[in-house]
Design a protein around this motif. Structure first.
Motif, PDB file in Angstrom:
ATOM      1  N   VAL A 113       6.265   5.892   1.797  1.00  0.00           N
ATOM      2  CA  VAL A 113       5.470   5.301   0.707  1.00  0.00           C
ATOM      3  C   VAL A 113       6.342   4.524  -0.275  1.00  0.00           C
ATOM      4  N   ASN A 114       7.580   4.981  -0.471  1.00  0.00           N
ATOM      5  CA  ASN A 114       8.488   4.378  -1.444  1.00  0.00           C
ATOM      6  C   ASN A 114       7.800   4.208  -2.813  1.00  0.00           C
ATOM      7  N   PRO A 115       7.376   5.327  -3.396  1.00  0.00           N
ATOM      8  CA  PRO A 115       6.571   5.244  -4.627  1.00  0.00           C
ATOM      9  C   PRO A 115       7.388   4.940  -5.874  1.00  0.00           C
ATOM     10  N   ASN A 116       6.711   4.378  -6.890  1.00  0.00           N
ATOM     11  CA  ASN A 116       7.319   4.251  -8.225  1.00  0.00           C
ATOM     12  C   ASN A 116       7.147   5.551  -8.994  1.00  0.00           C
ATOM     13  N   GLU A 117       6.003   6.213  -8.735  1.00  0.00           N
ATOM     14  CA  GLU A 117       5.701   7.450  -9.466  1.00  0.00           C
ATOM     15  C   GLU A 117       5.199   8.511  -8.490  1.00  0.00           C
TER      16      GLU A 117
ATOM     17  N   MET B  78       1.891 -10.047 -10.287  1.00  0.00           N
ATOM     18  CA  MET B  78       2.846  -8.944 -10.413  1.00  0.00           C
ATOM     19  C   MET B  78       2.633  -7.918  -9.289  1.00  0.00           C
ATOM     20  N   LYS B  79       3.757  -7.388  -8.774  1.00  0.00           N
ATOM     21  CA  LYS B  79       3.645  -6.414  -7.685  1.00  0.00           C
ATOM     22  C   LYS B  79       2.975  -5.126  -8.178  1.00  0.00           C
ATOM     23  N   LYS B  80       2.053  -4.627  -7.372  1.00  0.00           N
ATOM     24  CA  LYS B  80       1.337  -3.403  -7.784  1.00  0.00           C
ATOM     25  C   LYS B  80       2.249  -2.193  -7.716  1.00  0.00           C
ATOM     26  N   LYS B  81       2.106  -1.271  -8.695  1.00  0.00           N
ATOM     27  CA  LYS B  81       2.862  -0.023  -8.663  1.00  0.00           C
ATOM     28  C   LYS B  81       2.261   0.904  -7.617  1.00  0.00           C
ATOM     29  N   ARG B  82       3.138   1.737  -7.037  1.00  0.00           N
ATOM     30  CA  ARG B  82       2.690   2.677  -6.015  1.00  0.00           C
ATOM     31  C   ARG B  82       2.844   4.112  -6.530  1.00  0.00           C
ATOM     32  N   ALA B  83       1.737   4.847  -6.475  1.00  0.00           N
ATOM     33  CA  ALA B  83       1.786   6.254  -6.915  1.00  0.00           C
ATOM     34  C   ALA B  83       1.529   7.161  -5.724  1.00  0.00           C
ATOM     35  N   LEU B  84       2.303   8.232  -5.644  1.00  0.00           N
ATOM     36  CA  LEU B  84       2.097   9.234  -4.594  1.00  0.00           C
ATOM     37  C   LEU B  84       1.618  10.517  -5.270  1.00  0.00           C
ATOM     38  N   ILE B  85       0.418  10.994  -4.856  1.00  0.00           N
ATOM     39  CA  ILE B  85      -0.157  12.192  -5.488  1.00  0.00           C
ATOM     40  C   ILE B  85      -0.209  13.348  -4.495  1.00  0.00           C
TER      41      ILE B  85
ATOM     42  N   SER C 278      -6.512   9.878  -9.414  1.00  0.00           N
ATOM     43  CA  SER C 278      -6.614   8.763  -8.460  1.00  0.00           C
ATOM     44  C   SER C 278      -7.443   7.635  -9.058  1.00  0.00           C
ATOM     45  N   LYS C 279      -8.612   7.985  -9.587  1.00  0.00           N
ATOM     46  CA  LYS C 279      -9.498   6.975 -10.168  1.00  0.00           C
ATOM     47  C   LYS C 279      -8.831   6.288 -11.359  1.00  0.00           C
ATOM     48  N   PHE C 280      -8.165   7.087 -12.181  1.00  0.00           N
ATOM     49  CA  PHE C 280      -7.487   6.546 -13.361  1.00  0.00           C
ATOM     50  C   PHE C 280      -6.430   5.522 -12.932  1.00  0.00           C
ATOM     51  N   LEU C 281      -5.628   5.861 -11.942  1.00  0.00           N
ATOM     52  CA  LEU C 281      -4.543   4.959 -11.528  1.00  0.00           C
ATOM     53  C   LEU C 281      -5.082   3.725 -10.800  1.00  0.00           C
ATOM     54  N   LEU C 282      -6.143   3.908 -10.024  1.00  0.00           N
ATOM     55  CA  LEU C 282      -6.749   2.749  -9.335  1.00  0.00           C
ATOM     56  C   LEU C 282      -7.287   1.763 -10.376  1.00  0.00           C
ATOM     57  N   ASN C 283      -7.859   2.293 -11.446  1.00  0.00           N
ATOM     58  CA  ASN C 283      -8.346   1.413 -12.528  1.00  0.00           C
ATOM     59  C   ASN C 283      -7.199   0.737 -13.264  1.00  0.00           C
ATOM     60  N   LYS C 284      -6.014   1.288 -13.147  1.00  0.00           N
ATOM     61  CA  LYS C 284      -4.820   0.663 -13.751  1.00  0.00           C
ATOM     62  C   LYS C 284      -4.124  -0.247 -12.740  1.00  0.00           C
ATOM     63  N   ASN C 285      -4.803  -0.490 -11.610  1.00  0.00           N
ATOM     64  CA  ASN C 285      -4.313  -1.417 -10.592  1.00  0.00           C
ATOM     65  C   ASN C 285      -3.143  -0.896  -9.753  1.00  0.00           C
TER      66      ASN C 285
END
Ligand code: NAP
Ligand code: GDD
Length: 346
Positions: A78-82, A1-8, A20-27
């Protein structure tokens, strides 16, 4: 599955580091926006960079909430999802000294992100989280504050965050953007900024106990705050963006303590026996063991207007998001003390 991209935005801050750590652990792939500074400002996220498991999914980019073109270019690239907007001039007292800048970053900065989403036609593609605050309740008369409690901000910071709150809601209603306001009560951690009261107290008392500092100077000891742990609170930011429809949520522990309560709890845990004496600006704490004054009040730490009382009712978040704070104030203070002791022993 394609990884989601988050911009913080605000990745170098307390919440940015935990999120950051939380989202990285969520892949997720995490893109963090840092601003240029004259000395390195990535201390809170250096361990993420150094972690081999995270490294390739963690990208830092330059940007600034006062610069609309940088925001637009970042979102386009970045074209983020979130998108998580955690960036702010976040110090209430400082906002009285730099009101225009605080309004620019906190208020207009939020609008700039929302406008960029619209300009890039991403209204239906990207989800947006806005870091709202209990400071918006200000001089509230309510015993508990929830999503229905009226705002009554009493600082340039609080006012700027109200603008951010309403503009986020406005863009959600007007353009159908999946945009949520988290109305978060105070949350702290070992990596809390050193000029916020909890970190200042723990750092000061530990150093006094170790003989590295003589006195701690504070302001208003009688305001009440609802303090939680930042690690618990970043989880709920993510949860808000995983629902079927966007909404706003109050997040807090539902418990409130004075600054003096916090000092007393911390002193006890550090094994500093203290006795309070005096009133108002003359109030001070004495170390019973050696009779030395170790805490004094100073006018410079008082604000022109104060938020006296904050206590959350986060029932909606509990019901809808199934979110519950895991750490108590005692757990939080223990963790902050432990971190301080480790740091000073390096
Ligand atoms: P923080 O530690 O002060 O972090 C703020 C972040 O914003 C830092 O990364 C800072 O960068 C960045 N920033 C400041 N001005 C900027 C600008 N012009 N452009 C881009 N970035 C900028 O705050 P926090 O405690 O993590 O809080 C995160 C967010 O939640 C803030 O919006 C705050 O107002 C809000 N909030 C916090 C609490 C709380 O109790 N912690 C409660 C409710 C709401 P530098 O590292 O370079 O300074
Ligand atoms: N900072 C600070 N320093 N505050 C002091 C001091 C001191 O020496 N002495 C007493 N206080 C009192 C302040 O007057 C305030 O009533 C309380 O301690 C908490 O101050 P801060 O820790 O600076 O936090 P805050 O409540 O003003 O703002 C924080 O929480 C908001 C959520 O309600 C920040 O994180 C904001 O960004 C956040 O929105």
């Amino acid at each position: 599955m394609k990884k989601k991209r988050a911009l913080i935005f605000g990745v170098t801050g307390q919440d940015g580091a935990y999120l950051s750590k939380f989202l990285l652990n969520k892949n997720y792939i995490v893109f963090g926006v840092k601003r240029r500074s004259s000395i390195i400002n990535t201390q809170r996220i250096d361990d993420i960079y150094e972690d081999i498991n995270y490294k390739s999914n963690f990208v830092l980019l330059y940007g600034d909430l006062t610069d609309a073109s940088s925001i637009l270019n970042l979102i386009k690239k970045v074209n983020p999802n979130e998108i998580y907007n955690l960036a702010a001039q976040s110090h209430v007292k400082v906002s009285f000294e730099v009101p225009e800048y605080s309004a620019d970053v906190n208020g207009l900065g939020t609008l700039r992100i929302l406008e960029a989403i619209r300009s890039l036609n991403l209204e239906k593609k990207v989800k947006f989280y806005q870091a709202g605050t209990s400071e918006m309740f200000g001089k509230t008369k309510s015993k508990f504050q929830n999503e229905k409690t009226p705002f009554h901000p009493v600082s340039p910071y609080g006012v700027s965050k109200c603008f951010a709150h309403w503009i986020t809601k406005n863009y959600r209603d007007a353009y159908g953007i999946y945009a949520c306001n988290g109305i978060l009560f105070n949350h702290e951690s070992p990596i809390r900024g050193e000029t916020f009261v909890t970190k200042k107290i723990i750092q000061g008392l530990v150093r006094i106990k170790q003989g590295l500092q003589k006195k701690l100077f504070l302001g208003n000891l009688y305001s009440k705050r609802d303090w939680g742990h930042a690690r618990d609170y970043v989880e709920v930011m993510w949860k808000m963006l995983q629902q079927n429809k966007p909404d706003d949520f109050v997040i807090g522990t539902g418990k409130t303590f004075t600054i003096k309560d916090f000092v007393n709890k911390a002193a006890k845990k550090i094994k500093l026996d203290i006795r309070w004496t005096g009133k108002g600006i003359k109030e001070k704490a004495i170390n019973i063991e050696n009779k030395k004054i170790i805490i004094e009040c100073r006018a410079r730490y008082f604000r022109p207007l104060e938020v006296d009382y904050l206590k959350s009712n986060a029932l909606r978040a509990k019901k809808i998001l199934k979110w519950f704070p895991k750490k108590s104030l005692d757990n939080l203070i223990d963790e902050m003390i432990e971190h301080e002791l480790e740091n000073n022993n390096d």
